[in-house]
Design an enzyme around this catalytic site. Structure first.
Site, PDB file in Angstrom:
ATOM      1  N   LEU A  15     -21.793  76.498  53.541  1.00  0.00           N
ATOM      2  CA  LEU A  15     -22.903  77.079  52.754  1.00  0.00           C
ATOM      3  C   LEU A  15     -23.989  76.034  52.480  1.00  0.00           C
ATOM      4  O   LEU A  15     -25.172  76.253  52.785  1.00  0.00           O
ATOM      5  CB  LEU A  15     -22.339  77.601  51.435  1.00  0.00           C
ATOM      6  CG  LEU A  15     -23.325  77.903  50.304  1.00  0.00           C
ATOM      7  CD1 LEU A  15     -24.219  79.070  50.666  1.00  0.00           C
ATOM      8  CD2 LEU A  15     -22.565  78.179  49.002  1.00  0.00           C
ATOM      9  N   TYR A 140      -8.459  70.807  42.217  1.00  0.00           N
ATOM     10  CA  TYR A 140      -9.804  70.556  42.757  1.00  0.00           C
ATOM     11  C   TYR A 140     -10.578  69.623  41.824  1.00  0.00           C
ATOM     12  O   TYR A 140     -11.222  68.667  42.266  1.00  0.00           O
ATOM     13  CB  TYR A 140     -10.520  71.900  42.876  1.00  0.00           C
ATOM     14  CG  TYR A 140     -11.970  71.894  43.306  1.00  0.00           C
ATOM     15  CD1 TYR A 140     -12.988  71.983  42.350  1.00  0.00           C
ATOM     16  CD2 TYR A 140     -12.320  71.847  44.648  1.00  0.00           C
ATOM     17  CE1 TYR A 140     -14.319  72.019  42.726  1.00  0.00           C
ATOM     18  CE2 TYR A 140     -13.660  71.894  45.044  1.00  0.00           C
ATOM     19  CZ  TYR A 140     -14.650  71.980  44.074  1.00  0.00           C
ATOM     20  OH  TYR A 140     -15.981  72.015  44.450  1.00  0.00           O
ATOM     21  N   LYS A 144     -12.069  65.886  42.644  1.00  0.00           N
ATOM     22  CA  LYS A 144     -13.520  65.647  42.619  1.00  0.00           C
ATOM     23  C   LYS A 144     -13.862  64.488  41.670  1.00  0.00           C
ATOM     24  O   LYS A 144     -14.732  63.678  41.946  1.00  0.00           O
ATOM     25  CB  LYS A 144     -14.257  66.929  42.186  1.00  0.00           C
ATOM     26  CG  LYS A 144     -14.333  67.978  43.283  1.00  0.00           C
ATOM     27  CD  LYS A 144     -15.253  67.529  44.414  1.00  0.00           C
ATOM     28  CE  LYS A 144     -15.451  68.622  45.438  1.00  0.00           C
ATOM     29  NZ  LYS A 144     -16.332  68.228  46.549  1.00  0.00           N
ATOM     30  N   TRP A 205     -14.405  92.171  39.241  1.00  0.00           N
ATOM     31  CA  TRP A 205     -13.149  91.695  38.674  1.00  0.00           C
ATOM     32  C   TRP A 205     -13.378  91.078  37.297  1.00  0.00           C
ATOM     33  O   TRP A 205     -14.459  90.528  37.020  1.00  0.00           O
ATOM     34  CB  TRP A 205     -12.518  90.639  39.593  1.00  0.00           C
ATOM     35  CG  TRP A 205     -11.986  91.256  40.868  1.00  0.00           C
ATOM     36  CD1 TRP A 205     -11.660  92.567  41.072  1.00  0.00           C
ATOM     37  CD2 TRP A 205     -11.751  90.584  42.104  1.00  0.00           C
ATOM     38  NE1 TRP A 205     -11.234  92.746  42.366  1.00  0.00           N
ATOM     39  CE2 TRP A 205     -11.255  91.548  43.013  1.00  0.00           C
ATOM     40  CE3 TRP A 205     -11.884  89.261  42.544  1.00  0.00           C
ATOM     41  CZ2 TRP A 205     -10.911  91.228  44.323  1.00  0.00           C
ATOM     42  CZ3 TRP A 205     -11.540  88.940  43.842  1.00  0.00           C
ATOM     43  CH2 TRP A 205     -11.060  89.925  44.728  1.00  0.00           C
TER      44      TRP A 205
HETATM   45  P1  NAP Z   1     -17.903  75.615  52.554  1.00  0.00           P
HETATM   46  O1  NAP Z   1     -18.953  76.625  52.810  1.00  0.00           O
HETATM   47  O2  NAP Z   1     -16.502  76.049  52.349  1.00  0.00           O
HETATM   48  O3  NAP Z   1     -17.931  74.543  53.776  1.00  0.00           O
HETATM   49  C1  NAP Z   1     -16.962  73.531  53.798  1.00  0.00           C
HETATM   50  C2  NAP Z   1     -17.321  72.586  54.922  1.00  0.00           C
HETATM   51  O4  NAP Z   1     -16.391  71.506  54.922  1.00  0.00           O
HETATM   52  C3  NAP Z   1     -17.266  73.264  56.274  1.00  0.00           C
HETATM   53  O5  NAP Z   1     -18.286  72.773  57.128  1.00  0.00           O
HETATM   54  C4  NAP Z   1     -15.902  72.825  56.783  1.00  0.00           C
HETATM   55  O6  NAP Z   1     -15.813  72.775  58.201  1.00  0.00           O
HETATM   56  C5  NAP Z   1     -15.819  71.411  56.211  1.00  0.00           C
HETATM   57  N1  NAP Z   1     -14.433  70.960  56.126  1.00  0.00           N
HETATM   58  C6  NAP Z   1     -13.447  71.479  55.354  1.00  0.00           C
HETATM   59  N2  NAP Z   1     -12.320  70.804  55.558  1.00  0.00           N
HETATM   60  C7  NAP Z   1     -12.585  69.848  56.493  1.00  0.00           C
HETATM   61  C8  NAP Z   1     -11.821  68.825  57.137  1.00  0.00           C
HETATM   62  N3  NAP Z   1     -10.525  68.646  56.869  1.00  0.00           N
HETATM   63  N4  NAP Z   1     -12.435  68.033  58.039  1.00  0.00           N
HETATM   64  C9  NAP Z   1     -13.740  68.202  58.315  1.00  0.00           C
HETATM   65  N5  NAP Z   1     -14.528  69.123  57.752  1.00  0.00           N
HETATM   66  C10 NAP Z   1     -13.945  69.946  56.849  1.00  0.00           C
HETATM   67  O7  NAP Z   1     -18.286  74.705  51.305  1.00  0.00           O
HETATM   68  P2  NAP Z   1     -19.647  74.637  50.469  1.00  0.00           P
HETATM   69  O8  NAP Z   1     -19.669  75.758  49.481  1.00  0.00           O
HETATM   70  O9  NAP Z   1     -20.785  74.427  51.415  1.00  0.00           O
HETATM   71  O10 NAP Z   1     -19.414  73.279  49.619  1.00  0.00           O
HETATM   72  C11 NAP Z   1     -19.978  72.071  50.068  1.00  0.00           C
HETATM   73  C12 NAP Z   1     -19.718  71.034  48.980  1.00  0.00           C
HETATM   74  O11 NAP Z   1     -20.330  71.474  47.751  1.00  0.00           O
HETATM   75  C13 NAP Z   1     -18.235  70.837  48.674  1.00  0.00           C
HETATM   76  O12 NAP Z   1     -17.976  69.455  48.469  1.00  0.00           O
HETATM   77  C14 NAP Z   1     -18.031  71.624  47.377  1.00  0.00           C
HETATM   78  O13 NAP Z   1     -16.962  71.080  46.619  1.00  0.00           O
HETATM   79  C15 NAP Z   1     -19.359  71.441  46.707  1.00  0.00           C
HETATM   80  N6  NAP Z   1     -19.678  72.491  45.718  1.00  0.00           N
HETATM   81  C16 NAP Z   1     -19.731  73.800  46.115  1.00  0.00           C
HETATM   82  C17 NAP Z   1     -20.031  74.788  45.157  1.00  0.00           C
HETATM   83  C18 NAP Z   1     -20.110  76.262  45.543  1.00  0.00           C
HETATM   84  O14 NAP Z   1     -20.308  77.092  44.631  1.00  0.00           O
HETATM   85  N7  NAP Z   1     -19.995  76.615  46.809  1.00  0.00           N
HETATM   86  C19 NAP Z   1     -20.277  74.424  43.825  1.00  0.00           C
HETATM   87  C20 NAP Z   1     -20.229  73.074  43.470  1.00  0.00           C
HETATM   88  C21 NAP Z   1     -19.920  72.109  44.438  1.00  0.00           C
HETATM   89  P3  NAP Z   1     -14.898  73.894  58.948  1.00  0.00           P
HETATM   90  O15 NAP Z   1     -15.517  75.218  58.630  1.00  0.00           O
HETATM   91  O16 NAP Z   1     -14.928  73.499  60.395  1.00  0.00           O
HETATM   92  O17 NAP Z   1     -13.517  73.755  58.333  1.00  0.00           O
HETATM   93  O1  GFB Z   2     -17.129  82.002  41.690  1.00  0.00           O
HETATM   94  P1  GFB Z   2     -15.854  82.262  40.982  1.00  0.00           P
HETATM   95  O2  GFB Z   2     -14.714  82.810  41.794  1.00  0.00           O
HETATM   96  O3  GFB Z   2     -15.287  80.909  40.358  1.00  0.00           O
HETATM   97  O4  GFB Z   2     -16.162  83.234  39.743  1.00  0.00           O
HETATM   98  P2  GFB Z   2     -15.629  80.148  38.999  1.00  0.00           P
HETATM   99  C1  GFB Z   2     -15.083  83.794  39.032  1.00  0.00           C
HETATM  100  C2  GFB Z   2     -15.611  84.709  37.921  1.00  0.00           C
HETATM  101  O5  GFB Z   2     -16.273  85.863  38.496  1.00  0.00           O
HETATM  102  C3  GFB Z   2     -14.437  85.266  37.124  1.00  0.00           C
HETATM  103  C4  GFB Z   2     -15.522  87.050  38.192  1.00  0.00           C
HETATM  104  O6  GFB Z   2     -14.884  85.580  35.824  1.00  0.00           O
HETATM  105  C5  GFB Z   2     -14.116  86.530  37.894  1.00  0.00           C
HETATM  106  O7  GFB Z   2     -13.384  87.489  37.111  1.00  0.00           O
HETATM  107  N1  GFB Z   2     -15.570  87.967  39.343  1.00  0.00           N
HETATM  108  C6  GFB Z   2     -15.962  89.264  39.289  1.00  0.00           C
HETATM  109  C7  GFB Z   2     -15.267  87.661  40.603  1.00  0.00           C
HETATM  110  N2  GFB Z   2     -15.884  89.822  40.508  1.00  0.00           N
HETATM  111  C8  GFB Z   2     -15.461  88.826  41.356  1.00  0.00           C
HETATM  112  C9  GFB Z   2     -15.229  88.786  42.758  1.00  0.00           C
HETATM  113  O8  GFB Z   2     -15.370  89.784  43.481  1.00  0.00           O
HETATM  114  N3  GFB Z   2     -14.839  87.590  43.290  1.00  0.00           N
HETATM  115  C10 GFB Z   2     -14.672  86.465  42.515  1.00  0.00           C
HETATM  116  N4  GFB Z   2     -14.306  85.311  43.110  1.00  0.00           N
HETATM  117  N5  GFB Z   2     -14.862  86.483  41.154  1.00  0.00           N
HETATM  118  C11 GFB Z   2     -15.035  78.100  40.509  1.00  0.00           C
HETATM  119  C12 GFB Z   2     -13.994  76.998  40.592  1.00  0.00           C
HETATM  120  O9  GFB Z   2     -14.929  78.727  39.244  1.00  0.00           O
HETATM  121  O10 GFB Z   2     -16.348  77.565  40.585  1.00  0.00           O
HETATM  122  C13 GFB Z   2     -14.144  76.255  41.881  1.00  0.00           C
HETATM  123  O11 GFB Z   2     -12.700  77.570  40.484  1.00  0.00           O
HETATM  124  C14 GFB Z   2     -15.580  75.906  42.205  1.00  0.00           C
HETATM  125  O12 GFB Z   2     -13.346  75.088  41.816  1.00  0.00           O
HETATM  126  C15 GFB Z   2     -16.562  77.007  41.862  1.00  0.00           C
HETATM  127  O13 GFB Z   2     -15.959  74.748  41.551  1.00  0.00           O
HETATM  128  C16 GFB Z   2     -17.989  76.505  41.921  1.00  0.00           C
HETATM  129  O14 GFB Z   2     -17.094  79.973  38.843  1.00  0.00           O
HETATM  130  O15 GFB Z   2     -14.873  80.784  37.905  1.00  0.00           O
END
Ligand code: NAP
Ligand code: GFB
Length: 318
Positions: A15, A140, A144, A205
């Site tokens: 993403l 996690y 981190k 949910w």
């Molecule tokens: P994502 O969509 O799940 O993408 C994860 C990426 O990491 C993919 O390119 C994946 O490649 C790669 N990856 C996973 N395991 C690997 C491994 N063993 N070796 C090499 N590459 C690997 O994640 P994202 O949401 O973009 O998150 C990117 C960063 O932002 C992460 O560090 C996450 O903790 C941080 N972050 C995300 C959120 C959020 O809401 N999404 C919020 C706060 C922080 P493959 O697909 O080939 O496995």
């Molecule tokens: O993004 P999410 O799964 O993670 O959001 P967190 C969870 C919240 O959304 C809960 C509600 O209150 C769920 O009950 N929810 C409602 C749903 N509908 C849905 C649905 O269809 N799917 C999901 N997934 N939730 C994460 C951390 O917390 O935040 C991770 O656990 C990561 O480690 C991420 O850091 C950024 O925001 O609660």
């Protein structure tokens, strides 16, 4: 002409990685820069030899380190041990290899969900280690937090400038739209697509009352590129919309329904966990550097993401 920079983006197919690629390809790339976006197909970063082989191949001068085992609340509830072990291995390998190959700067990723569960609000960058994280994602979160420990260690013992950003919940094109293991916004976007197609209920949910700050992936991308080029602190920096932009899960779901023009029945499945009630973060430090940064309006970004999903349904991660 300034010297050539080779910027390696681990997690480049995810993403956030895809958002950085979009921003780089749409005007952010500088003439002396080569950007390389890699995934687990290029190296399994859990394995040190594989990590070193990739660094040997690309010889990066700078690294944006995104690669991680990532997931929403329900995936974290199931796999806390895997989240800890996998991310500890990836992060130690990437930072050790960056140092071994003389990488000048590494920008890694923490998350606003790793802060202490029992805390005062708004959360700021100095509070990371002030107490245990929410129990739903302790694996996690502790993994981190060790990035911050590693960054301080590399700076104090080795004199290098490795830092980290702390994004809040991210959403956008190329997200993981899986219903069980993904995050809330992509989950709801997938659900509303299917509810429209199949004429079924749209199920939210939990109670819908928890609160979140959501950042559009393309805004985060612009900020991370700024951090790579201009931010010189070892201390991490929160990258989030302001406290006032925090919304309830119910309000976020309503934005998805509006963007998808869904007219069907909406229900709440309160048998599902709410997870952490809130993790309100301050973006005061970011504002002190970039007072005029403009975030994409939430409704506009949600609409772009819904349209991307509808267009790319066949190939999207779901
Ligand atoms: P994502 O969509 O799940 O993408 C994860 C990426 O990491 C993919 O390119 C994946 O490649 C790669 N990856 C996973 N395991 C690997 C491994 N063993 N070796 C090499 N590459 C690997 O994640 P994202 O949401 O973009 O998150 C990117 C960063 O932002 C992460 O560090 C996450 O903790 C941080 N972050 C995300 C959120 C959020 O809401 N999404 C919020 C706060 C922080 P493959 O697909 O080939 O496995
Ligand atoms: O993004 P999410 O799964 O993670 O959001 P967190 C969870 C919240 O959304 C809960 C509600 O209150 C769920 O009950 N929810 C409602 C749903 N509908 C849905 C649905 O269809 N799917 C999901 N997934 N939730 C994460 C951390 O917390 O935040 C991770 O656990 C990561 O480690 C991420 O850091 C950024 O925001 O609660």
């Amino acid at each position: 002409m300034s010297e050539k920079q080779v910027i390696l983006v681990t997690g480049g197919t995810g993403l956030v990685g895809k958002a950085i690629e979009y921003v780089v390809q749409n005007g952010e790339k500088q003439p002396n820069e080569e950007w390389i976006f890699v995934s687990s197909k290029d190296a399994n970063l859990s394995d040190l030899a594989s990590t070193e082989a990739m660094f040997e191949k690309y010889k990066p001068t700078q690294v944006i380190h995104l690669a991680a085992m990532v997931g929403g609340l329900f995936k974290n509830l199931k796999y806390n041990l895997d989240f800890f072990r996998t991310n500890i291995q990836i992060n130690d390998n990437v930072l050790a290899t960056s140092y071994k190959f003389g990488v000048k700067k590494v920008v890694s990723c923490l998350s606003t969900c790793i802060f202490p569960d029992k805390t005062t609000y708004p959360i700021n960058e100095k509070m990371i280690h002030n107490g245990p994280p929410h129990d739903s994602n302790f694996g996690y979160s502790y993994a981190k937090r060790m990035i911050d420990v590693l960054n301080k260690g590399y700076n104090k013992q080795k004199g290098v400038n490795y830092t980290a950003v702390i994004p809040t919940n991210v959403y956008g094109p190329h997200d993981n739209f899986e219903l069980e293991d993904g995050h809330v916004l992509p989950g709801l976007i997938n659900k509303v697509y299917c509810a429209k197609r199949d004429g079924t209920d749209f199920v939210i949910w939990g109670t819908g009352s928890p609160r979140r700050q959501f950042i559009y992936s393309r805004d985060l991308a612009r900020l991370m590129i700024w951090v790579l080029r201009n931010y010189t602190e070892i201390e991490p920096i929160i990258l989030s919309v302001s406290e006032e932009d925090e919304v309830s899960i119910k309000e976020a779901a309503e934005a998805v329904l509006k963007a998808a023009d869904f007219k069907g029945n909406v229900v709440f499945d309160t048998s599902k966990s709410d997870g952490q009630f809130k993790k309100t973060a301050s973006n005061e430090k970011l504002r002190s550097y970039l007072p005029d940064f403009k975030f994409t309006p939430f409704d506009k970004a949600i609409k772009e993401t819904v349209e991307w999903f509808e267009t790319n349904y066949e190939t999207a991660r779901k």
